[in-house]
Design an enzyme around this catalytic site. Structure first.
Site, PDB file in Angstrom:
ATOM      1  N   GLU A  94     -15.674  -7.774  54.755  1.00  0.00           N
ATOM      2  CA  GLU A  94     -15.188  -8.364  53.635  1.00  0.00           C
ATOM      3  C   GLU A  94     -16.215  -9.123  53.005  1.00  0.00           C
ATOM      4  O   GLU A  94     -17.142  -9.515  53.485  1.00  0.00           O
ATOM      5  CB  GLU A  94     -14.188  -9.522  54.319  1.00  0.00           C
ATOM      6  CG  GLU A  94     -12.950  -8.920  55.068  1.00  0.00           C
ATOM      7  CD  GLU A  94     -11.842  -9.738  55.438  1.00  0.00           C
ATOM      8  OE1 GLU A  94     -10.505  -9.722  55.158  1.00  0.00           O
ATOM      9  OE2 GLU A  94     -12.098 -10.707  56.082  1.00  0.00           O
ATOM     10  N   CYS A 107     -20.464 -14.689  48.858  1.00  0.00           N
ATOM     11  CA  CYS A 107     -20.445 -14.679  50.372  1.00  0.00           C
ATOM     12  C   CYS A 107     -20.441 -13.285  50.775  1.00  0.00           C
ATOM     13  O   CYS A 107     -19.462 -12.578  50.818  1.00  0.00           O
ATOM     14  CB  CYS A 107     -19.262 -15.470  51.026  1.00  0.00           C
ATOM     15  SG  CYS A 107     -19.369 -15.634  52.599  1.00  0.00           S
ATOM     16  N   CYS A 114     -19.427  -9.078  64.449  1.00  0.00           N
ATOM     17  CA  CYS A 114     -20.856  -9.806  64.790  1.00  0.00           C
ATOM     18  C   CYS A 114     -20.771  -9.687  66.240  1.00  0.00           C
ATOM     19  O   CYS A 114     -19.734 -10.166  67.105  1.00  0.00           O
ATOM     20  CB  CYS A 114     -20.459 -11.131  64.279  1.00  0.00           C
ATOM     21  SG  CYS A 114     -21.973 -12.286  64.797  1.00  0.00           S
ATOM     22  N   CYS A 118     -19.488 -16.573  68.421  1.00  0.00           N
ATOM     23  CA  CYS A 118     -19.224 -17.932  68.350  1.00  0.00           C
ATOM     24  C   CYS A 118     -17.634 -18.429  68.558  1.00  0.00           C
ATOM     25  O   CYS A 118     -16.939 -17.450  67.960  1.00  0.00           O
ATOM     26  CB  CYS A 118     -19.703 -18.642  67.054  1.00  0.00           C
ATOM     27  SG  CYS A 118     -21.578 -18.232  66.764  1.00  0.00           S
ATOM     28  N   CYS A 121     -15.441 -18.842  65.385  1.00  0.00           N
ATOM     29  CA  CYS A 121     -15.359 -18.036  64.211  1.00  0.00           C
ATOM     30  C   CYS A 121     -14.581 -16.742  64.441  1.00  0.00           C
ATOM     31  O   CYS A 121     -14.847 -15.980  65.553  1.00  0.00           O
ATOM     32  CB  CYS A 121     -16.984 -17.391  64.250  1.00  0.00           C
ATOM     33  SG  CYS A 121     -17.314 -16.393  62.911  1.00  0.00           S
ATOM     34  N   SER A 214     -27.239 -22.658  61.911  1.00  0.00           N
ATOM     35  CA  SER A 214     -26.017 -23.206  62.520  1.00  0.00           C
ATOM     36  C   SER A 214     -26.250 -24.015  63.623  1.00  0.00           C
ATOM     37  O   SER A 214     -26.260 -23.202  64.708  1.00  0.00           O
ATOM     38  CB  SER A 214     -24.954 -21.830  62.601  1.00  0.00           C
ATOM     39  OG  SER A 214     -24.739 -21.577  61.285  1.00  0.00           O
ATOM     40  N   HIS A 216     -24.348 -26.987  65.071  1.00  0.00           N
ATOM     41  CA  HIS A 216     -23.104 -27.251  65.493  1.00  0.00           C
ATOM     42  C   HIS A 216     -22.993 -28.204  66.567  1.00  0.00           C
ATOM     43  O   HIS A 216     -21.865 -28.298  67.166  1.00  0.00           O
ATOM     44  CB  HIS A 216     -22.376 -25.873  66.071  1.00  0.00           C
ATOM     45  CG  HIS A 216     -22.164 -24.944  64.475  1.00  0.00           C
ATOM     46  ND1 HIS A 216     -22.101 -25.159  63.402  1.00  0.00           N
ATOM     47  CD2 HIS A 216     -22.350 -23.666  64.590  1.00  0.00           C
ATOM     48  CE1 HIS A 216     -21.988 -24.160  62.655  1.00  0.00           C
ATOM     49  NE2 HIS A 216     -22.203 -23.212  63.145  1.00  0.00           N
ATOM     50  N   CYS A 333     -15.595 -20.081  55.336  1.00  0.00           N
ATOM     51  CA  CYS A 333     -16.297 -19.863  56.403  1.00  0.00           C
ATOM     52  C   CYS A 333     -15.879 -19.611  57.836  1.00  0.00           C
ATOM     53  O   CYS A 333     -14.960 -20.179  58.192  1.00  0.00           O
ATOM     54  CB  CYS A 333     -17.113 -21.070  56.630  1.00  0.00           C
ATOM     55  SG  CYS A 333     -18.253 -21.486  55.139  1.00  0.00           S
TER      56      CYS A 333
END
Ligand code: SAH
Length: 351
Positions: A94, A107, A114, A118, A121, A214, A216, A333
């Site tokens: 995407e 984006c 991935c 995480c 996500c 990132s 977090h 995101c």
């Protein structure tokens, strides 16, 4: 197809196109024409390049341009558009077009799925298949550019995947975006959760791109709860690498911090975060959590978000809250994922 031309055309530099064409006995000016069609005219197949003779086009009909198929286009009310793209091997990715009055940002995804997983996500939840090739990343940008009918000005590597696990293709893609699509390196942001040694490796390329890390969490313990791969890469080591990056490139970096209700959004976290990043040439970007179907997290209230920001500001740490776009269509995101299409939703081409 000549040996020189086993790779798709998209992703090749002007010089590489020229080398190929002159090896076929074509005059050098043909490279300028092909380059223009490829990078500014949304070329899908060599058949469309009508400045080349029909005979020549037929003789090279099997040369791949390297474009993907738009399988589904999902607009949001706020103007963002999400594209589901089908790759040659049947995988899907995407990409999202994000317009404002002055900018058109894309984006982009750098991997199919991935491997970082995480916990908050969506991309990690759908597993990992492979790295994307240069042409598969560039295609996302050209697709958005053609569909919006205006020039793409900004790129964020914040779609699917961990860009620093695909470093070589990332680097070549940035060069093509810059040299061939005319996008300023300063308008390109690479977002990473951190892979040991890779931030320093990126710094060696001496790009003028913006790095977003990132974070977090303000400490290793909490970070490991949210990001399983953090266990192999202590927060101290990550920040030390970030410091080297700032020194080598002279560029300020961004720390991303996704705010999760009652997990990492308390004032004590903000104070600890301020302490962690003090002295860094950095900016903190707070991202209110965007809901995904298979995680239990919640977004903090606007008041809680403002309080967190205020604590950072009181500590003189530059920070801002990222405006959420496309959230209701799962285009924001962390909401992108590998998808297969239900039969009835299949749209062969997007208009
Ligand atoms: N792999 C890269 C790019 C990820 S997407 C990285 O980890 O940096 C860009 C940002 O959105 C990252 O900071 C990511 O952690 C964050 N993000 C992921 N899921 C999210 C969600 N559900 N809500 C808000 N932000 C999220």
């Amino acid at each position: 197809m000549s040996a020189l031309q086993a790779l798709p055309l998209l992703g090749q530099s002007y010089d590489e196109l020229e080398l190929w064409l002159t090896s076929l006995g074509e005059p050098a000016y043909r490279a300028r024409q092909l380059h223009q069609w490829l990078y500014t005219r949304n070329l899908q197949s060599l058949q469309e390049v009508t400045v080349f003779s029909k005979r020549w086009r037929e003789a090279h009909a099997d040369v791949p341009v390297g474009r993907s198929k738009v399988l589904l286009k999902t607009p949001s009310r706020d103007g963002t558009v999400k594209y589901l793209l089908g790759l040659k091997d049947g995988e899907t990715i995407e990409a999202v077009g994000i317009p404002t009055a002055k900018r058109l940002s894309v984006c982009v995804s750098s991997q199919v799925g991935c491997p970082m997983a995480c916990t908050f996500c969506a991309t990690g939840k759908s597993g990992f298949a492979r790295n994307l090739e240069v042409h598969e990343i560039l295609d996302q940008v050209l697709t958005v550019q053609a569909d919006f009918g205006r020039r793409v000005t900004h790129i964020v590597f914040m779609g699917m995947g961990e860009p620093l696990l695909n470093l070589k293709n990332l680097y070549t893609t940035v060069l093509r975006l810059n040299q061939d699509l005319g996008i300023s390196q300063r308008n390109i942001t690479i977002s990473t959760v951190g892979v040991k040694g890779r931030i320093q490796a990126l710094a060696q390329y001496k790009l003028q791109t913006t790095l977003a890390v990132s974070l977090h969490a303000p400490n290793q313990q909490l970070r490991c709860q949210l990001i399983p791969t953090a266990a192999f890469y202590p927060i101290e080591a990550l920040l030390a690498e970030c410091q080297v990056y700032v020194e080598l490139t002279g560029r300020r970096l961004t720390f991303e911090y996704t705010l999760l209700k009652n997990i990492n959004d308390q004032q004590a976290h903000a104070r600890e975060l301020a302490h962690r990043v003090r002295g860094f040439q950095s900016h903190i970007n707070l991202i209110p959590y965007n809901p995904i179907s298979d995680a239990d997290y919640q977004r903090p209230s606007p008041r809680q978000i403002q309080t967190f920001l205020q604590v950072l500001e009181n500590q003189r740490i530059p920070a801002s809250v990222r405006q959420t776009r496309g959230v209701e269509e799962s285009s924001a995101c962390g909401q992108l994922r590998r998808q297969t299409l239900p039969e009835q939703e299949f749209v062969p081409e997007c208009s």
